[in-house]
Design a protein around this motif. Structure first.
Motif, PDB file in Angstrom:
ATOM      1  N   GLN A 389      -0.016 -58.686 -24.468  1.00  0.00           N
ATOM      2  CA  GLN A 389      -0.405 -58.118 -23.188  1.00  0.00           C
ATOM      3  C   GLN A 389       0.727 -57.292 -22.571  1.00  0.00           C
ATOM      4  OE1 GLN A 389      -3.324 -58.043 -21.794  1.00  0.00           O
ATOM      5  NE2 GLN A 389      -4.377 -59.346 -23.320  1.00  0.00           N
ATOM      6  N   ALA A 390       1.976 -57.801 -22.733  1.00  0.00           N
ATOM      7  CA  ALA A 390       3.121 -57.073 -22.167  1.00  0.00           C
ATOM      8  C   ALA A 390       3.310 -55.715 -22.847  1.00  0.00           C
ATOM      9  CB  ALA A 390       4.381 -57.921 -22.293  1.00  0.00           C
ATOM     10  N   GLN A 391       3.245 -55.691 -24.190  1.00  0.00           N
ATOM     11  CA  GLN A 391       3.424 -54.423 -24.913  1.00  0.00           C
ATOM     12  C   GLN A 391       2.232 -53.480 -24.695  1.00  0.00           C
ATOM     13  OE1 GLN A 391       4.610 -54.738 -29.011  1.00  0.00           O
ATOM     14  NE2 GLN A 391       5.904 -56.540 -28.643  1.00  0.00           N
ATOM     15  N   LEU A 392       1.040 -54.081 -24.575  1.00  0.00           N
ATOM     16  CA  LEU A 392      -0.139 -53.257 -24.313  1.00  0.00           C
ATOM     17  C   LEU A 392       0.001 -52.511 -22.991  1.00  0.00           C
ATOM     18  CD1 LEU A 392      -2.974 -52.677 -25.548  1.00  0.00           C
ATOM     19  CD2 LEU A 392      -3.864 -54.413 -23.979  1.00  0.00           C
ATOM     20  N   LYS A 393       0.467 -53.240 -21.976  1.00  0.00           N
ATOM     21  CA  LYS A 393       0.665 -52.616 -20.672  1.00  0.00           C
ATOM     22  C   LYS A 393       1.802 -51.601 -20.714  1.00  0.00           C
ATOM     23  CE  LYS A 393       1.350 -53.817 -15.820  1.00  0.00           C
ATOM     24  NZ  LYS A 393       1.574 -54.933 -14.847  1.00  0.00           N
ATOM     25  N   GLU A 394       2.844 -51.939 -21.499  1.00  0.00           N
ATOM     26  CA  GLU A 394       4.001 -51.034 -21.612  1.00  0.00           C
ATOM     27  C   GLU A 394       3.615 -49.707 -22.255  1.00  0.00           C
ATOM     28  OE1 GLU A 394       8.439 -50.930 -23.685  1.00  0.00           O
ATOM     29  OE2 GLU A 394       7.247 -52.766 -23.716  1.00  0.00           O
ATOM     30  N   ARG A 395       2.676 -49.734 -23.187  1.00  0.00           N
ATOM     31  CA  ARG A 395       2.246 -48.506 -23.861  1.00  0.00           C
ATOM     32  C   ARG A 395       1.189 -47.739 -23.066  1.00  0.00           C
ATOM     33  NH1 ARG A 395       3.186 -47.172 -29.098  1.00  0.00           N
ATOM     34  NH2 ARG A 395       4.573 -48.525 -30.276  1.00  0.00           N
ATOM     35  N   GLY A 396       0.706 -48.324 -21.977  1.00  0.00           N
ATOM     36  CA  GLY A 396      -0.237 -47.618 -21.121  1.00  0.00           C
ATOM     37  C   GLY A 396      -1.681 -47.864 -21.435  1.00  0.00           C
ATOM     38  N   PHE A 397      -1.979 -48.831 -22.247  1.00  0.00           N
ATOM     39  CA  PHE A 397      -3.363 -49.154 -22.557  1.00  0.00           C
ATOM     40  C   PHE A 397      -3.851 -50.219 -21.592  1.00  0.00           C
ATOM     41  CE2 PHE A 397      -1.632 -47.941 -26.811  1.00  0.00           C
ATOM     42  CZ  PHE A 397      -2.344 -46.766 -26.937  1.00  0.00           C
ATOM     43  N   ARG A 398      -5.088 -50.011 -21.092  1.00  0.00           N
ATOM     44  CA  ARG A 398      -5.649 -50.993 -20.170  1.00  0.00           C
ATOM     45  C   ARG A 398      -6.552 -51.996 -20.876  1.00  0.00           C
ATOM     46  NH1 ARG A 398      -8.201 -47.112 -15.719  1.00  0.00           N
ATOM     47  NH2 ARG A 398      -8.751 -46.016 -17.646  1.00  0.00           N
ATOM     48  N   THR A 399      -7.177 -51.561 -21.963  1.00  0.00           N
ATOM     49  CA  THR A 399      -8.082 -52.455 -22.683  1.00  0.00           C
ATOM     50  C   THR A 399      -7.771 -52.403 -24.168  1.00  0.00           C
ATOM     51  OG1 THR A 399      -9.739 -50.737 -22.997  1.00  0.00           O
ATOM     52  CG2 THR A 399      -9.890 -52.057 -20.967  1.00  0.00           C
ATOM     53  N   LYS A 400      -8.319 -53.399 -24.854  1.00  0.00           N
ATOM     54  CA  LYS A 400      -8.150 -53.469 -26.299  1.00  0.00           C
ATOM     55  C   LYS A 400      -8.871 -52.312 -26.977  1.00  0.00           C
ATOM     56  CE  LYS A 400      -8.842 -56.637 -30.187  1.00  0.00           C
ATOM     57  NZ  LYS A 400      -9.371 -57.971 -30.602  1.00  0.00           N
ATOM     58  N   THR A 401     -10.013 -51.889 -26.365  1.00  0.00           N
ATOM     59  CA  THR A 401     -10.775 -50.772 -26.946  1.00  0.00           C
ATOM     60  C   THR A 401      -9.952 -49.489 -26.963  1.00  0.00           C
ATOM     61  OG1 THR A 401     -12.824 -51.767 -26.134  1.00  0.00           O
ATOM     62  CG2 THR A 401     -12.905 -49.436 -26.748  1.00  0.00           C
ATOM     63  N   GLN A 402      -9.235 -49.242 -25.885  1.00  0.00           N
ATOM     64  CA  GLN A 402      -8.372 -48.047 -25.854  1.00  0.00           C
ATOM     65  C   GLN A 402      -7.313 -48.120 -26.939  1.00  0.00           C
ATOM     66  OE1 GLN A 402      -6.772 -47.449 -21.965  1.00  0.00           O
ATOM     67  NE2 GLN A 402      -8.741 -46.833 -21.057  1.00  0.00           N
ATOM     68  N   LEU A 403      -6.724 -49.291 -27.159  1.00  0.00           N
ATOM     69  CA  LEU A 403      -5.724 -49.451 -28.211  1.00  0.00           C
ATOM     70  C   LEU A 403      -6.327 -49.160 -29.573  1.00  0.00           C
ATOM     71  CD1 LEU A 403      -2.994 -50.360 -29.352  1.00  0.00           C
ATOM     72  CD2 LEU A 403      -3.828 -52.727 -29.249  1.00  0.00           C
ATOM     73  N   GLU A 404      -7.529 -49.693 -29.819  1.00  0.00           N
ATOM     74  CA  GLU A 404      -8.154 -49.492 -31.117  1.00  0.00           C
ATOM     75  C   GLU A 404      -8.512 -48.015 -31.326  1.00  0.00           C
ATOM     76  OE1 GLU A 404     -11.393 -52.168 -30.953  1.00  0.00           O
ATOM     77  OE2 GLU A 404     -10.218 -53.944 -31.480  1.00  0.00           O
ATOM     78  N   ASN A 405      -9.028 -47.351 -30.293  1.00  0.00           N
ATOM     79  CA  ASN A 405      -9.337 -45.915 -30.420  1.00  0.00           C
ATOM     80  C   ASN A 405      -8.087 -45.098 -30.732  1.00  0.00           C
ATOM     81  OD1 ASN A 405     -12.058 -46.292 -29.924  1.00  0.00           O
ATOM     82  ND2 ASN A 405     -11.875 -45.932 -27.714  1.00  0.00           N
ATOM     83  N   ALA A 406      -6.986 -45.417 -30.043  1.00  0.00           N
ATOM     84  CA  ALA A 406      -5.736 -44.715 -30.321  1.00  0.00           C
ATOM     85  C   ALA A 406      -5.255 -44.990 -31.729  1.00  0.00           C
ATOM     86  CB  ALA A 406      -4.685 -45.124 -29.295  1.00  0.00           C
ATOM     87  N   MET A 407      -5.425 -46.220 -32.179  1.00  0.00           N
ATOM     88  CA  MET A 407      -5.007 -46.568 -33.541  1.00  0.00           C
ATOM     89  C   MET A 407      -5.850 -45.814 -34.564  1.00  0.00           C
ATOM     90  SD  MET A 407      -4.696 -50.365 -35.203  1.00  0.00           S
ATOM     91  CE  MET A 407      -6.458 -50.676 -35.003  1.00  0.00           C
TER      92      MET A 407
END
Length: 747
Positions: A389-407
């Protein structure tokens, strides 16, 4: 001799053209007789304007003359002539001007030259010139000596400093100054050792020549109108004698006409000021000017033709100046520079493509690194939720879906797809089996994999479609070139005509836009609308990305948005210039002869001027000096005053024997104009005859004829050095063709 004052207004006005006159004006086949018939509508101006007659001493055989044959020298303000008494034509005829080179020699002196020396106009511009005589006065005694050296060295074989045995007859203007005559006498006696000297008036010698040439001119009673380089005179010649107290003189001559034409052309064509050398202006004046019978009527006719109809105006002449070699070389250099720039652009384009490929490779590798980092972050969610959660917030992602789309996007950008342009969607979709599967049939991990495959498939299909569009564009261009080549081979003339028509329409469109821009109808509003539409599409797509659009790419039309957003603000002028360059290259490749001919014509048109009204306005100053700001009466009003000072019977004799002499009276139509205006000032039915001079050399010819007929009576009209010393400054022996002598009064 009186100086006449102007008592009438100028007639340089434009009137209303009567229909019958306008109809006569448009009969191009039958031009009036007073127009120069030898001049063509379009005339090329020569580079070398040589109106002189000189002698090259290296190859000259001196004529056999007696040791005491008089030499005849005509020291005019415009031309100087020299020859022997009894000859029909002068041996030497040069401009009475001394030229000094602007470039000095090593010893600090400058090269000097008499006249034009047969040099071109361009070469003469490297010299500074100075006239020797101005309004009858000697402005440069050293220059006068140089001219006399030049003339006498062409007549006499022995060195001039050893003296000469030939008397000298000089011509001079009417009422010449004693100072000028004394300078010439001093040079003749002191420098050249002339035994005797005589002076006579050039206009009276011209009268003697014409009256003794079978023309019918009365040799004892005549009215002589003489117009030279600096002034115009009206001389009554009665009982073989010049009546000086009734003569008139106006300060208008050929020099004033040349200056007027020079000012007109420099104001009318400021871009040709460098080409309007004095020699060319004088040549234009002498070659193309004419005198109409009625100046006001002719002026109205000329002004009735608009500039657009100038090509059909028989009075207008197009003068082609010599095109400088620098202009030709500059145009050739421009073409070679354009070819070099084209090659440089190709090389630069290749270099930019290589740089773009390197940059794309770097971006692909960076995307793989980004994908590896995002993949580790995604896996961290399974082992350490707080750290995730800390790294997710640090990278600017609000949700897991945004992280997966970026990946998924980073993985897709890091892939290398080398599909053939002939590949189909059905062949590629087999590599991504979950793309077409319904989500309800899949587990959670399979749904994750389905989303991944959809991103990879969409990215791959976008690359393939872009590649196919580029390939199709190349095929279309090749097909267009093939069809154009077939058309060119089948109908070369029709193909060239089509290219020329397209080029003409393109140039017209570019000129139209340029005019609209000058009128304030610029294309800024159109470009602003294009920019607004592009920004709208970019904003709309960005909002869809933020909302996480999962269906983008399923429809092929979705990819067209990138083409719309990729189009920058178009500039029609730049596109037209590129197309114009392509058309010019095609024409230069397949119709080089006509293209070079057209370029030569365009280049020549840049060095053309048109003479129309100037042709009659320049010689009109003799009749209306107020045109050039001289507050004196015209020549015909002077004639009226001179005739009015004599009894009626003398007036009749003078009016029937009017002689026009001098270079300024040689314009076509001058004799007819003077005769018409003379009839207007004479009583109704009074006989009028006007005799025109045929050459500027008539004064010299008359002096040669008169001196050759003297025989042993030379001493009666010539005076020696002793008589010159005894009688004082400006002395001369009077005769029927001389000025009266008035001794100089010393204060």
């Amino acid at each position: 001799m009186d100086v006449a004052e102007d008592t009438r207004p100028a007639m340089d006005m434009v009137g209303v053209v009567p229909p019958e006159i306008a109809a006569k004006f448009r009969l191009h086949a039958d031009l009036p007789s007073y127009l120069p018939q030898h001049c063509t509508r379009s005339y090329s101006l020569p580079e070398v304007i040589d109106t002189e007659k000189s002698i090259h001493l290296a190859s000259y055989n001196y004529p056999a003359v007696g040791s005491h044959t008089p030499a005849v020298l005509d020291l005019g303000g415009y031309h100087c002539r020299a020859g022997w008494a009894g000859q029909s034509d002068p041996l030497v005829d040069v401009r009475s001007i001394v030229r000094r080179s602007r470039k000095k020699k090593n010893n600090g002196t400058s090269k000097r030259m008499i006249g034009n020396g047969g040099l071109s106009v361009t070469a003469l511009q490297r010299f500074g010139d100075r006239e020797i005589f101005e309004n009858g006065l000697t402005t440069d005694e050293n220059g006068c000596e140089m001219i006399m050296d030049y003339l006498l060295s062409r007549l006499i074989t022995s060195p001039l400093d050893e003296g000469m045995s030939h008397p000298i007859l000089f011509t001079e203007p009417v009422a010449n100054f004693n100072l000028t005559r004394d300078v010439v006498s001093e040079l003749s006696f002191e420098c050249y050792g002339a035994p005797q000297v005589c002076f006579g008036v050039d206009a009276l010698f011209a009268h003697h020549h014409v009256s003794n040439s079978g023309s019918g001119l009365d040799s004892s009673h005549s009215l002589i109108l003489s117009s030279g380089y600096s002034h115009t005179s009206v001389l009554p010649y009665i009982n073989n004698k010049l009546v000086l107290e009734s003569a008139k003189r106006i300060e208008i001559g050929g020099r004033d006409g040349t200056n007027l034409l020079d000012k007109i052309l420099r104001l009318k064509y400021p871009m040709h000021r460098g080409a309007l050398a004095p020699q060319r202006v004088r040549y234009l004046k002498e070659s193309f000017s004419y005198v109409p019978p009625d100046y006001g009527e002719e002026l109205a006719l000329l002004f009735s033709v608009s500039d657009r109809d100038a090509e059909s105006n028989p009075r207008a002449h197009i003068i082609q100046f010599p095109v400088p070699e620098e202009a030709v070389q500059a145009q050739q250099k421009d073409r070679s520079d354009a070819e070099e720039r084209s090659k440089a652009r190709v090389a630069q384009m290749q270099k930019l493509q290589e740089m773009a490929a390197e940059r794309r490779e770097e971006q692909r590798k960076a995307s793989l690194v980004e994908w590896e980092a995002l993949k580790k972050l995604h896996e961290l969610a399974k082992t350490d939720q707080p750290a995730y959660q800390a790294q997710l917030k640090e990278r600017g992602f609000r949700t897991k879906t945004q992280l997966e789309n970026a990946m998924f996007k980073a993985e897709a950008k890091g892939q290398v797809f080398d599909d053939d342009v002939t590949a189909k969607e059905e062949d590629i979709v087999e590599e991504y089996p979950l793309v077409r599967t319904e989500p309800s049939e899949l587990s959670a991990d399979q749904k994750f994999e389905q989303r991944r495959q959809k991103h990879l498939f969409s990215h791959r299909m976008g690359k393939l479609k872009s590649k196919q569009r580029k390939h199709q564009k190349k095929l279309d261009e090749l097909e267009e070139k093939r069809l154009e080549e077939e058309q060119r081979n089948a109908d070369p003339e029709g193909w060239l005509r089509k290219i020329y028509e397209e080029r003409q329409a393109l140039v017209a469109e570019m000129e139209k836009r340029k005019r609209e821009a000058q009128e304030g109808k610029s294309s800024q509003s159109r470009r602003s609308r294009q920019q607004a539409e592009r920004l709208k599409l970019m904003n709309q797509h960005a909002m869809e990305d933020e909302e996480g659009d999962k269906t983008f790419g399923e429809n092929d039309d979705d990819w067209d948005v990138y083409d719309d957003m990729a189009v920058e603000t178009s500039n029609d002028d730049d596109e037209d210039e590129i197309r114009l360059k392509e058309l010019d290259d095609l024409l230069y490749e397949h119709d080089r002869e006509n293209v070079e001919k057209r370029e030569r014509k365009v280049r020549e048109e840049m060095y053309q001027i048109q003479l129309c009204v100037e042709r009659i306005r320049v010689p009109e100053i003799i009749f209306q000096p107020s045109i050039v700001g001289v507050d004196q009466m015209g020549v015909m009003e002077c004639v009226q005053h001179v005739l009015g000072s004599f009894p009626p019977d003398v007036q009749v004799k003078l009016a029937q024997n009017v002689l026009l002499t001098g270079g300024n009276f040689l314009f076509p139509g001058m004799t007819e104009r003077v005769e018409r205006e003379l009839q207007a000032i004479r009583p109704c039915g009074s006989p009028v005859r006007v005799f025109g001079s045929s050459s500027r050399s008539d004064g010299w010819r008359g002096a040669s004829r008169w001196c050759g007929a003297l025989g042993s009576e030379v001493g009666r009209y010539f005076f020696s050095k002793k008589e010159w010393h005894e009688c004082g400054s400006g002395y001369l022996k009077e005769h029927a063709h001389s000025n009266p002598f008035y001794p100089t009064i010393n204060s």
